[in-house]
Scaffold this motif. Sequence first.
Motif, PDB file in Angstrom:
ATOM      1  N   ILE A  11      33.845  38.597  -3.497  1.00 29.97           N
ATOM      2  CA  ILE A  11      33.057  37.598  -3.314  1.00 29.97           C
ATOM      3  C   ILE A  11      32.922  36.632  -4.854  1.00 29.97           C
ATOM      4  O   ILE A  11      32.181  37.161  -5.826  1.00 29.97           O
ATOM      5  N   VAL A  12      33.310  35.531  -4.878  1.00 27.69           N
ATOM      6  CA  VAL A  12      33.385  34.912  -6.182  1.00 27.69           C
ATOM      7  C   VAL A  12      32.013  34.260  -6.474  1.00 27.69           C
ATOM      8  O   VAL A  12      31.601  34.678  -7.418  1.00 27.69           O
ATOM      9  N   GLU A  13      31.763  33.184  -5.902  1.00 30.07           N
ATOM     10  CA  GLU A  13      30.597  32.264  -6.093  1.00 30.07           C
ATOM     11  C   GLU A  13      30.119  31.624  -4.997  1.00 30.07           C
ATOM     12  O   GLU A  13      30.631  31.478  -3.752  1.00 30.07           O
ATOM     13  N   GLY A  14      28.980  31.002  -4.998  1.00 29.94           N
ATOM     14  CA  GLY A  14      28.554  30.020  -4.186  1.00 29.94           C
ATOM     15  C   GLY A  14      28.238  28.915  -4.931  1.00 29.94           C
ATOM     16  O   GLY A  14      28.053  28.619  -5.770  1.00 29.94           O
ATOM     17  N   LYS A  15      28.100  27.674  -4.067  1.00 27.12           N
ATOM     18  CA  LYS A  15      27.603  26.325  -4.461  1.00 27.12           C
ATOM     19  C   LYS A  15      26.685  25.598  -3.154  1.00 27.12           C
ATOM     20  O   LYS A  15      26.871  25.630  -2.127  1.00 27.12           O
ATOM     21  N   ASN A  16      25.795  24.671  -3.804  1.00 24.68           N
ATOM     22  CA  ASN A  16      25.138  23.696  -3.026  1.00 24.68           C
ATOM     23  C   ASN A  16      24.621  24.449  -1.819  1.00 24.68           C
ATOM     24  O   ASN A  16      23.905  24.002  -0.882  1.00 24.68           O
ATOM     25  N   LEU A  17      23.857  25.871  -2.285  1.00 23.08           N
ATOM     26  CA  LEU A  17      22.898  26.303  -1.531  1.00 23.08           C
ATOM     27  C   LEU A  17      21.486  25.781  -1.288  1.00 23.08           C
ATOM     28  O   LEU A  17      21.057  25.046  -2.202  1.00 23.08           O
ATOM     29  N   PRO A  18      20.940  25.691   0.110  1.00 20.40           N
ATOM     30  CA  PRO A  18      19.712  25.205   0.048  1.00 20.40           C
ATOM     31  C   PRO A  18      18.425  25.648  -0.669  1.00 20.40           C
ATOM     32  O   PRO A  18      18.398  27.017  -0.876  1.00 20.40           O
ATOM     33  N   ILE A  19      17.531  25.099  -0.983  1.00 18.46           N
ATOM     34  CA  ILE A  19      16.317  25.378  -1.608  1.00 18.46           C
ATOM     35  C   ILE A  19      15.338  26.512  -0.536  1.00 18.46           C
ATOM     36  O   ILE A  19      15.108  25.991   0.395  1.00 18.46           O
ATOM     37  N   LYS A  20      14.976  27.612  -1.068  1.00 17.00           N
ATOM     38  CA  LYS A  20      14.268  28.260  -0.105  1.00 17.00           C
ATOM     39  C   LYS A  20      12.974  28.774  -0.742  1.00 17.00           C
ATOM     40  O   LYS A  20      11.982  29.349  -0.083  1.00 17.00           O
ATOM     41  N   ASP A  21      12.644  28.618  -2.254  1.00 18.38           N
ATOM     42  CA  ASP A  21      11.618  28.950  -2.665  1.00 18.38           C
ATOM     43  C   ASP A  21      10.697  27.881  -3.435  1.00 18.38           C
ATOM     44  O   ASP A  21      11.260  26.862  -3.520  1.00 18.38           O
ATOM     45  N   ILE A  22       9.515  28.055  -3.522  1.00 14.38           N
ATOM     46  CA  ILE A  22       8.739  26.966  -3.663  1.00 14.38           C
ATOM     47  C   ILE A  22       8.875  26.482  -5.299  1.00 14.38           C
ATOM     48  O   ILE A  22       8.530  25.473  -5.989  1.00 14.38           O
ATOM     49  N   THR A  23       9.778  27.242  -6.139  1.00  8.57           N
ATOM     50  CA  THR A  23      10.083  26.881  -7.334  1.00  8.57           C
ATOM     51  C   THR A  23      11.227  25.625  -7.434  1.00  8.57           C
ATOM     52  O   THR A  23      11.765  25.262  -8.394  1.00  8.57           O
ATOM     53  N   ASP A  76      13.002  37.521  -1.097  1.00  5.82           N
ATOM     54  CA  ASP A  76      11.580  37.554  -1.358  1.00  5.82           C
ATOM     55  C   ASP A  76      10.942  38.743  -1.605  1.00  5.82           C
ATOM     56  O   ASP A  76      11.235  39.617  -0.981  1.00  5.82           O
ATOM     57  N   SER A  77       9.973  38.633  -2.696  1.00  7.99           N
ATOM     58  CA  SER A  77       9.485  39.923  -3.059  1.00  7.99           C
ATOM     59  C   SER A  77       8.251  40.071  -2.150  1.00  7.99           C
ATOM     60  O   SER A  77       7.772  41.391  -2.004  1.00  7.99           O
ATOM     61  N   LEU A  78       7.466  39.086  -1.550  1.00  9.17           N
ATOM     62  CA  LEU A  78       6.312  39.111  -0.780  1.00  9.17           C
ATOM     63  C   LEU A  78       6.359  39.137   0.773  1.00  9.17           C
ATOM     64  O   LEU A  78       5.850  39.515   1.390  1.00  9.17           O
ATOM     65  N   SER A  79       7.428  38.415   1.187  1.00  6.64           N
ATOM     66  CA  SER A  79       7.688  38.381   2.660  1.00  6.64           C
ATOM     67  C   SER A  79       9.358  38.661   2.756  1.00  6.64           C
ATOM     68  O   SER A  79       9.891  39.156   1.995  1.00  6.64           O
ATOM     69  N   ARG A  80       9.611  38.428   4.022  1.00  9.45           N
ATOM     70  CA  ARG A  80      10.981  38.708   4.692  1.00  9.45           C
ATOM     71  C   ARG A  80      11.655  37.953   3.958  1.00  9.45           C
ATOM     72  O   ARG A  80      11.769  36.740   3.975  1.00  9.45           O
ATOM     73  N   ASP A  81      13.158  38.488   3.785  1.00  6.53           N
ATOM     74  CA  ASP A  81      13.966  37.740   2.929  1.00  6.53           C
ATOM     75  C   ASP A  81      14.548  36.501   4.065  1.00  6.53           C
ATOM     76  O   ASP A  81      14.703  36.754   5.190  1.00  6.53           O
ATOM     77  N   ASP A  82      14.666  35.610   3.684  1.00  9.03           N
ATOM     78  CA  ASP A  82      15.201  34.226   4.294  1.00  9.03           C
ATOM     79  C   ASP A  82      16.778  34.409   4.282  1.00  9.03           C
ATOM     80  O   ASP A  82      17.609  34.338   3.371  1.00  9.03           O
ATOM     81  N   VAL A  83      17.297  33.975   5.733  1.00  8.84           N
ATOM     82  CA  VAL A  83      18.624  33.896   6.232  1.00  8.84           C
ATOM     83  C   VAL A  83      19.194  32.644   5.791  1.00  8.84           C
ATOM     84  O   VAL A  83      18.526  31.635   6.207  1.00  8.84           O
ATOM     85  N   ILE A  84      20.180  32.264   4.828  1.00 10.21           N
ATOM     86  CA  ILE A  84      20.663  31.179   4.433  1.00 10.21           C
ATOM     87  C   ILE A  84      21.776  30.713   5.473  1.00 10.21           C
ATOM     88  O   ILE A  84      21.800  29.475   6.296  1.00 10.21           O
ATOM     89  N   GLY A  85      22.866  31.379   5.652  1.00 10.25           N
ATOM     90  CA  GLY A  85      24.138  30.931   6.644  1.00 10.25           C
ATOM     91  C   GLY A  85      24.954  32.306   6.496  1.00 10.25           C
ATOM     92  O   GLY A  85      24.607  33.243   5.702  1.00 10.25           O
ATOM     93  N   THR A 108      27.687  28.572   7.914  1.00 15.49           N
ATOM     94  CA  THR A 108      27.173  28.038   9.369  1.00 15.49           C
ATOM     95  C   THR A 108      26.020  28.687   9.451  1.00 15.49           C
ATOM     96  O   THR A 108      25.488  29.698   9.057  1.00 15.49           O
ATOM     97  N   GLU A 109      24.925  27.888  10.292  1.00  9.24           N
ATOM     98  CA  GLU A 109      23.614  28.349  10.620  1.00  9.24           C
ATOM     99  C   GLU A 109      23.871  29.561  11.611  1.00  9.24           C
ATOM    100  O   GLU A 109      25.005  29.936  12.418  1.00  9.24           O
ATOM    101  N   ILE A 110      23.093  30.487  11.470  1.00  9.31           N
ATOM    102  CA  ILE A 110      23.014  31.785  12.271  1.00  9.31           C
ATOM    103  C   ILE A 110      22.197  31.563  13.648  1.00  9.31           C
ATOM    104  O   ILE A 110      21.134  31.254  13.779  1.00  9.31           O
ATOM    105  N   ASP A 111      23.070  31.456  14.844  1.00 12.30           N
ATOM    106  CA  ASP A 111      22.553  31.320  16.289  1.00 12.30           C
ATOM    107  C   ASP A 111      21.894  32.575  16.793  1.00 12.30           C
ATOM    108  O   ASP A 111      23.061  33.418  16.828  1.00 12.30           O
ATOM    109  N   PRO A 112      21.084  33.034  17.108  1.00 13.67           N
ATOM    110  CA  PRO A 112      20.741  34.449  17.562  1.00 13.67           C
ATOM    111  C   PRO A 112      21.384  34.684  18.715  1.00 13.67           C
ATOM    112  O   PRO A 112      21.859  36.019  18.986  1.00 13.67           O
TER     113      PRO A 112
END
Length: 815
Positions: A11-23, A76-85, A108-112
Amino acid sequence: MAKRSTLFIKIVEGKNLPIKDITGSSDPYCIVKIDNEAIIRTATIWKTLSPFWGEEYTVHLPPYFRTVSFYVLDEDSLSRDDVIGKVSITKEVLTAKPQGVDGWMSLTEIDPDEEVQGEIHLQISVLGDGDIPRKLCCQVLEARDLAKKDRNGASDPFVRVRYNGKTYESTVVKKSCYPRWNESFEFELDETLADTGLLSVEVWDWDLVSRNDFLGKVLFNINKLQSAQQEEGWFRLGPDKSKHSEYEGTLGSLRLQLRLRDEVVLPSSHYKPVTELLSQSVGSQLNGNWPDFIMLIDETTTAESRQEVANNLVKLFLGQGLVKEFLDVLFKLELEKTTEPNTLFRSNSLASKSMESFLKVAGMQYLHRLLGPIINRIFEEKKYVELDPSKVELKEAGCAGLHRQQTESDIIQQSSSLLQSYLSELLTSILQSASYCPLLICQVFHQLYLRVQECFPDPEYRKVKFIAVTSFLCLRFISPAIMSPKLFHLREKHADARTSRTLLLLAKAVQTIGNMDTLACCSKEPWMVCLQSAIQQGITQLKDFITKLVNCHEPEDLELQTRMSLQCGTMEKEGFLFLHRTKDKCMPMTSPFKKYYVTLSKDTLSYSRTQHSKKSLFISLPKIRAVEKVEEKCFGSANVMQIISSEDSGQQETLYLDCKSVNELNHWLSALRKACSHNTNTMSCYHPGIYKADRWSCCHQKEKSDPGCDKTRHGVTLQEWYDPLDPDLEAQLIYQHLCSVQHAMRDKYYKLREQQGVQEADSVRDQKKVDGLSKLFSILQDLHDAHAAVEEEERSKNKNLFLELQTWHYSVSYS
């Protein structure tokens, strides 16, 4: 004969991931799943949308696996971890590219409705004949390993069977991922739909308030079913029709490197000739056999495959007790090709790669003892350290006192003092390590030291023999471990940016000491001059250490030689875990786990209250029948495993171990499965739940002696450097490599035959080379014929099995 599937993952690296935190950033990590079973969790990379992991894994798998998936999540330390893809790759794709898959892949988006897992046991038959209207009968027996859709860590599954516009539903089995129904449903068979009719079997999770959750489906073609009359077995649940994702292409991407290798490993007797040929080639100075076989492998091995070939050869020669001799041959070959001492062992030759592999195999425990304290100190202190004036950030350093802001010179001076302190502690640790450095490593360095001294005896080259040792010990072993402690299992997580910079500066200092040239370093990076005196002192100390290290003598005791040659093959693992042991007792309502120090040795698994107290409880490894995971709902933790063993009385006992992370869980699972790989009394199925309130929590069976509702997974293990040696597998991998370079070796063979007779002095040696190559080609042909015979036998077995099934279907339909 055994089939081995090995998956190499990077698993080398990732790029252009979406923003998930208020920071305005994310804290991404990856989960790797094999057929929906999580086996790997990477470290979290904090505050970035372009994370770099660089984590490598080798996974041994059963040959029937289907998909490997990479899920990217935001921690996320306070809530459930967000799934990106996610990125999913099927076994077919990996098989079609034997050279491997390497590149960027879009998340790709995760479809239940696509996230299904598990299998369903069905018996489908066509009843009736002649004037009697035929009926389609679907018997729904049971299911296993269904997805967990409810908060209690289970599901409430029921089955929906559809055919020709008619639908039946089974009863709901509450709180189970391993339900049993044993219900039958009949439909009038419509002969007009023979070509287009489909039987649909869907599994759903029943919910009282919200919408029912889809768990998977299986489709059957009625036309094919009528020709077979009956179909029975376990069927893998598939997803619903995939939906177009509006987020496609906007979730970023992962750079992955994957390679699947399927091997058929023959019985040991088939590999004996190639193993003997290799052994003779490194022992040629003793028995007069052909000495150039290793040189030929070196010449024909490409840069892309050199590391893998080096790993295989090192492990094979370790198993033969000849790794010293093998490395010594490589040292001599490298020295024959080297004219400039400054370039000695600096290229990625077979000698360099093999020595690098050897140190990781034989020296990982030594490395942990050597570097563990200083690495832990740097991580815990988290001091701001910077020597380069162009990179000093005053805000990062903070205040010197109550009101005074630190200046650039203050920061550099404090950083210099800190680095000198770290360097001094590390060098002291290195000097003291001569007493516990593995004897086999000492002997290999002793050989290297002497070979270089013989090749460069002049006084002007007196440093070269020391640099030859440090080029491996410092530059290829200690320094990389300091820069990336996570990759050498020194820490569970990657360092943050501040700690990484401290580690990098310390590694630079160690590299400079290893090069034994302070002037070259200071000319390239003049800001390192503040460490010059510490580095110069370190060079003197390192020379003293190497002198101690190489002053070892060959032991005369044969038993000691055997122990040294196989020491890396001893599976040892230890650490604190939470345990619960049960025989016939019911599971208590409160948490039953207590903290113990667990030790896995060659023959036993033992545990005690503290690390140094006497081990009071033991499990003999040959008595272990299964090592498997436990459902999350049982103890409220996803990281619990169970060890099922049998006592002398025949009574079955289960030990539960609670680990702190998915990686720790899988490392213990892997280590125990490898240690028990030769056990003969293993279980084929087990209960992933617990026996509580007079029934199994997984399938609700009331008999405690019920054999189990899910199949065991003995074949899934993680590769680690201290794995037990598998000589047959290593010989098979070397055979595959020799086959891949056979064309180049034949060219060499024909050239040698043409050169024979040119000079009498060389003709004898050339004749030995020709004879050796002729013998090699004969051995490879024999192995090729053995593999062909195995494949033909497998085809014959499959054909006979198909005929037996056809006969059975025919007899059942007319009985």
